[in-house]
Design an enzyme around this catalytic site. Structure first.
Site, PDB file in Angstrom:
ATOM      1  N   SER A 191       0.850  -1.183   0.000  1.00 26.48           N
ATOM      2  CA  SER A 191       0.000   0.000   0.000  1.00 26.48           C
ATOM      3  C   SER A 191       0.893   1.242   0.000  1.00 26.48           C
ATOM      4  O   SER A 191       2.109   1.136   0.186  1.00 26.48           O
ATOM      5  CB  SER A 191      -0.886  -0.024   1.245  1.00 26.48           C
ATOM      6  OG  SER A 191      -1.753   1.078   1.280  1.00 26.48           O
ATOM      7  N   LYS A 192       0.341   2.398  -0.236  1.00 24.15           N
ATOM      8  CA  LYS A 192       1.103   3.642  -0.118  1.00 24.15           C
ATOM      9  C   LYS A 192       0.119   4.791  -0.049  1.00 24.15           C
ATOM     10  O   LYS A 192      -1.005   4.689  -0.561  1.00 24.15           O
ATOM     11  CB  LYS A 192       2.023   3.833  -1.333  1.00 24.15           C
ATOM     12  CG  LYS A 192       3.172   4.764  -1.077  1.00 24.15           C
ATOM     13  CD  LYS A 192       4.309   4.071  -0.341  1.00 24.15           C
ATOM     14  CE  LYS A 192       5.488   4.971  -0.094  1.00 24.15           C
ATOM     15  NZ  LYS A 192       6.663   4.207   0.375  1.00 24.15           N
TER      16      LYS A 192
END
Ligand code: NAD
Length: 476
Positions: free
Chosen positions: A106-107
């Site tokens: 994720s980011k």
């Protein structure tokens, strides 16, 4: 200057992914499933600041949920955009798989220049962003766990953790909702330095194998090697500091946002860092030659180039001019897919981002485990270990007496041997082990397969293989 033929950051990551999967035997459907980003949430929220309402845009992208929680930093920079956040989320998936951190990728990012705001304003903005994400489980100890990235650090993580705790007052695991927190808010010793420390461990492992050194035309050890680093922030500073202070490398060039410094006999990394803190940039630093266009230092003669700032800095416009035989990608995506082709052709060895900067997520993993277990590492065993070591020291002291001057313990041995491992020692040991094992898995592929001529492809093959196994185990 960006070349028009240059793919975007996300396209670059996809191109590198495609190059690796072409060498694998995956069903096309699974290949596609692994490559695509599952979801990206865009949020626009208003904060009342300086008598006005200011609207901010932020993102949280979830690339792959083959393991949960998903994990990845939150970046604060004016240039943040969906393409970049998705590329970074994809890299997180591959990175976690490669270093066996049990997370999906994720980011997140917020379009903001943190330098334009006072601390109390940044707190308001960060808390509001955290609220927007937490309310959708995009910050959650078992769903999605952010960490620091460019423009964020311990301070922002503490605000996020507190915001989540306020919204989830009965969640006993609330502190595990984010990593990279300060020690007094549930952080872990060694997290701030972790990514730079990981870069150091990665290079140490590289220099343990003559075959690897030979591929880059290097020999010997890190001692005396000339290093140029771009970005003296969290990652670049710690990497440069440890490599120069502990391994004897010489940092001859430092590139920052306002220019570059060069000194062939070596720069004082702490001195430059201190100067930046005081003056906002490197300009005016006394013991070096200053150049306004710092990026030219990327093309300077050196042994190891460490881009530790932004993506896309080595691209079609300068790749052919890069002289360093070894590049270690401390930043995410510093070499574009096109530049990667040029450099591979030239025989430059690149230690790829998904491995090189995995020290951060590795120690974040330890912090998350610490938060869930509610106990500091080493708390139970340290004194017991010391007591057992004391028994050995007592016996050796007896022996010393019996030998009456013919034998004695070497200087410093007693103190070193008696000291039980505390949290910092355990974190460093776990990080070193992780970096060595992950490197060895890439190295095995690199040297054993004729169709793999670079570490990046090797890294992708290892990590995609692991993600694919995980999907298969779920019946996909
Ligand atoms: P940071 O904000 O602490 O440092 C970035 C540094 O780069 C700053 O000193 C900044 O002034 C400098 N910089 C900005 N623009 C520049 C330019 N045009 N030229 C040269 N220098 C410039 O960020 P960080 O946490 O050190 O992250 C750096 C890179 O490492 C990013 O790509 C990030 O995704 C990656 N990374 C960070 C972590 C982490 O734990 N912080 C973990 C993995 C990967």
């Amino acid at each position: 200057m960006k070349n028009r033929n240059e793919p975007s950051f996300r396209e670059s990551v996809d191109l590198m992914f495609n190059r690796a999967v072409a060498l694998m035997d995956l069903p096309p459907g699974l290949e596609e499933k692994i490559r695509v980003c599952n979801a990206t949430y865009t949020v626009r929220f208003g904060v009342r600041l300086r008598g006005d309402i200011k609207t901010f845009t932020g993102y949280r992208s979830v690339h792959s949920e083959h393991m949960e929680p998903v994990k990845g930093g939150i970046r604060f920079a004016p240039s943040v955009n969906q393409d970049e956040v998705e590329a970074l989320a994809a890299l997180m998936t591959y990175k976690c798989a490669l270093v066996e951190a049990p997370f999906g990728g994720s980011k997140g990012g917020l379009c903001i220049d943190p330098r334009e705001y006072e601390e109390y304003e940044l707190e308001q903005i960060t808390r509001r962003f955290a609220y927007e994400l937490a309310k959708r489980d995009l910050i959650h100890p078992s769903q999605n766990v952010p960490a620091p990235d460019m423009g964020t650090g311990e301070r922002e993580m503490a605000w996020i953790a507190d915001q989540y705790a306020r919204m989830n007052t009965t969640d006993i695991n609330a502190r595990a909702c984010v990593t990279g927190k300060p020690l007094n808010s549930g952080g872990i010793s060694g997290r701030v330095e972790a990514t730079g420390r990981g870069v150091q461990y990665a290079l140490q492992e590289f220099f343990r194998d003559k075959r690897d050194m030979a591929k880059a035309g290097l020999e010997g050890s890190l001692d005396g090697k000339r290093i140029i680093v771009q970005g003296l922030g969290n990652v670049g500073y710690h990497a440069a500091k440890f490599l120069s202070e502990e391994d004897g490398a010489r940092v001859i060039g430092i590139v920052e946002w306002d220019g570059g410094l060069f000194n062939a006999s070596g720069l004082d990394v702490d001195g430059v860092r201190h100067w930046i803190m005081q003056n906002g940039g490197v300009k005016g630093y006394p013991d070096a030659t200053y150049m306004e266009n710092g990026a030219v230092l990327l093309e300077e003669e050196c042994d190891i180039l460490i881009p530790a700032a932004l993506e896309g800095v080595i691209n079609l416009s300068n790749a052919a001019k890069v002289k360093a035989p070894l590049i270690i990608e401390a930043a995410n995506g510093p070499v574009t897919a096109g530049a990667d082709d040029i450099l591979r052709e030239k025989g430059t060895v690149i230690i790829p981002d998904m491995y090189a900067n995995a020290g951060g997520v590795t120690v974040s993993y330890f912090e998350w485990v610490k938060n869930l277990s509610h106990i500091r590492f080493g708390r139970m065993q340290r004194r017991q270990e010391e007591a057992r070591h004391q028994l050995v020291i007592d016996e050796l002291a007896n022996l010393e007496q019996v030998m009456a001057g013919q034998w004695e313990m070497s200087a410093g041995f007693k103190d070193k041997y008696l000291k039980g491992a505390g949290e910092l020692e355990l974190v460093r040991s776990g990080l070193d082990d992780t970096m060595r094992i992950a490197y060895q898995s890439m190295r095995d592929v690199w040297h054993s397969r004729d169709d793999v001529d670079d570490l990046r492809t090797a890294a992708y093959l290892v990590s995609i293989g692991k993600v694919a196994q995980s999907y298969r185990a779920k019946g996909l």
